[in-house]
Write a protein that holds these residues in place. Structure first.
Motif, PDB file in Angstrom:
ATOM      1  N   ALA A  39       0.817  -1.212   0.000  1.00  0.00           N
ATOM      2  CA  ALA A  39       0.000   0.000   0.000  1.00  0.00           C
ATOM      3  C   ALA A  39       0.857   1.272   0.000  1.00  0.00           C
ATOM      4  O   ALA A  39       2.037   1.254   0.364  1.00  0.00           O
ATOM      5  CB  ALA A  39      -0.923  -0.002   1.218  1.00  0.00           C
ATOM      6  N   ASN A 238       2.809  -2.902   5.352  1.00  0.00           N
ATOM      7  CA  ASN A 238       1.644  -2.899   4.469  1.00  0.00           C
ATOM      8  C   ASN A 238       0.356  -3.137   5.250  1.00  0.00           C
ATOM      9  O   ASN A 238      -0.671  -2.477   5.009  1.00  0.00           O
ATOM     10  CB  ASN A 238       1.820  -3.981   3.395  1.00  0.00           C
ATOM     11  CG  ASN A 238       0.597  -4.138   2.515  1.00  0.00           C
ATOM     12  OD1 ASN A 238       0.189  -3.220   1.823  1.00  0.00           O
ATOM     13  ND2 ASN A 238      -0.001  -5.323   2.552  1.00  0.00           N
ATOM     14  N   LYS A 242      -2.951  -0.785   5.544  1.00  0.00           N
ATOM     15  CA  LYS A 242      -4.281  -1.272   5.175  1.00  0.00           C
ATOM     16  C   LYS A 242      -5.270  -1.091   6.314  1.00  0.00           C
ATOM     17  O   LYS A 242      -6.442  -0.764   6.095  1.00  0.00           O
ATOM     18  CB  LYS A 242      -4.204  -2.740   4.764  1.00  0.00           C
ATOM     19  CG  LYS A 242      -3.573  -2.977   3.396  1.00  0.00           C
ATOM     20  CD  LYS A 242      -3.313  -4.447   3.151  1.00  0.00           C
ATOM     21  CE  LYS A 242      -4.585  -5.283   3.275  1.00  0.00           C
ATOM     22  NZ  LYS A 242      -4.314  -6.723   3.040  1.00  0.00           N
TER      23      LYS A 242
END
Length: 372
Positions: A39, A238, A242
């Protein structure tokens, strides 16, 4: 890292284009890895740009961060290399000085697809006179030299300075806006894609090692251990992004002192919040190895869940003697500036050793690497 990291800047420095250790291995150990799921902090960039069309588009200069003594049994050389990786320069220096490869020191790997101004050390007798007039090739230029009492070791740098030219940007205004965000908010401190090798091949080696294959090549083993450890770290970062837990501190977090490897755990209070705002400390994620996670509660649950998806790598890392460490999840570039040249941008910044310039760039543009 240089970094590493991200179309994709894949360094020839950390790829494993070495002879296979055996002729037959299961097909699953040759898969291509995808890293596009990691992300973004500032959202996926709208603009695209060309990256590294020529070596001059990516210039990196090492900053030792300490004064050389001027005497001692190690000759320090600041070398500008072009289209060579670090190991190739080490081999040249060993041959030039008639030394063993292990007598050559360097602080970190630098991208082959660049112009890199990098420090090397060569162990030499204190009384030995050296003639450097013939040192150099078309791709190697000596900038300065001195003596020092200690050999140059991995990580013994204060920072790296980058001057990077992004060409033919499709939306310069959007890219500048993102640079302004990065200057105040930073980026995720991902390990860059070059850490994982071409199409993630270093992770294939990690799978082979963790499945029991005896890999005798020390360089391949090092790539596999480093890549698997870095991948787990990136997965934790990540997951925090998220779950929208990236830019906040939680009770149970472990905090790292900015610019050091020291870390501590403490419940979040006004003092911790203030230190985070002042960038005195940063939230961390694990570099896996032997030892227990030092986080607690929700953070421990998140880290355990992510790492548990790679239990085979965890065991491999422990069996190979790596110890549990921590790394900041946030990367703040120092001295970030940019210069507009039509549809091009010259972006300059400093990063601590071990951090990747491509982790900055991936938040700016979707870049296309044409040079190989």
């Amino acid at each position: 890292m240089t970094e590493q990291t991200s179309p994709t800047a894949v360094s020839k420095e950390e790829t494993t284009s070495l002879p296979s250790e055996q002729t037959k291995t299961p097909a699953e150990f040759f898969k291509d890895w995808s890293f596009e799921h990691w992300a973004y902090l500032h959202g996926k960039p709208k603009a695209s740009a060309k990256f590294k069309t020529i070596p001059e588009d990516f210039v990196v200069t090492e900053n030792l961060g300490f004064e050389l003594t001027g005497s001692g049994e190690n000759v320090f050389l600041l070398i500008e290399k072009t289209e060579l990786n670090t190991h190739q320069v080490c081999e040249y220096l060993a041959k030039f000085f008639g030394r063993r490869l292990r007598d050559i020191g360097y602080a970190g790997l630098k991208d082959k697809q660049s112009i890199s101004r990098q420090w090397f050390s060569i162990q030499m007798n204190i009384t030995q006179n050296i003639d450097l007039t013939k040192l150099g090739t078309e791709n190697i230029r000596l900038i300065e030299h001195s003596r020092h009492i200690k050999k140059l070791k991995i990580g013994a740098l204060k920072s790296n300075h980058f001057d990077i030219l992004l060409k033919d940007i499709t939306d310069v205004i959007d890219t500048i806006g993102r640079l302004e965000q990065i200057k105040t908010q930073g980026v995720p401190n991902y390990f860059g894609l070059q850490r994982f090798g071409f199409k993630g091949n270093n992770l294939n080696w990690a799978d082979r090692m963790s499945a029991g294959e005896d890999i005798k090549n020390r360089k391949i083993k090092g790539f596999a251990l480093s890549a698997s450890r870095s991948y787990i770290f990136n997965e934790v970062v990540n997951e925090r992004l998220k779950q929208k837990l990236f830019d906040k501190a939680l009770n149970g977090d472990v905090f790292i002192l900015t610019g050091s490897n020291s870390y501590f755990s403490q419940d979040v209070d006004d003092k911790i919040t203030q230190r985070l705002q002042e960038n005195d400390i940063q939230v961390s994620a694990p570099l896996f190895g032997k030892g227990e996670f030092e986080t607690k509660g929700q953070v421990l649950e998140l880290e355990t869940q992510v790492a548990g998806q790679h239990a085979n790598w965890q065991k491999m890392l422990v069996d190979n003697g790596l110890k549990q460490e921590r790394r900041s999840i946030l990367l703040n570039p120092d001295n970030l500036t940019w210069l507009v040249k039509g549809n091009d941008l010259l972006v300059s910044f400093d990063l601590p050793t071990g951090c990747f310039a491509t982790s900055i760039l991936r938040e700016c543009v979707d870049f296309i690497q044409e040079y190989s």
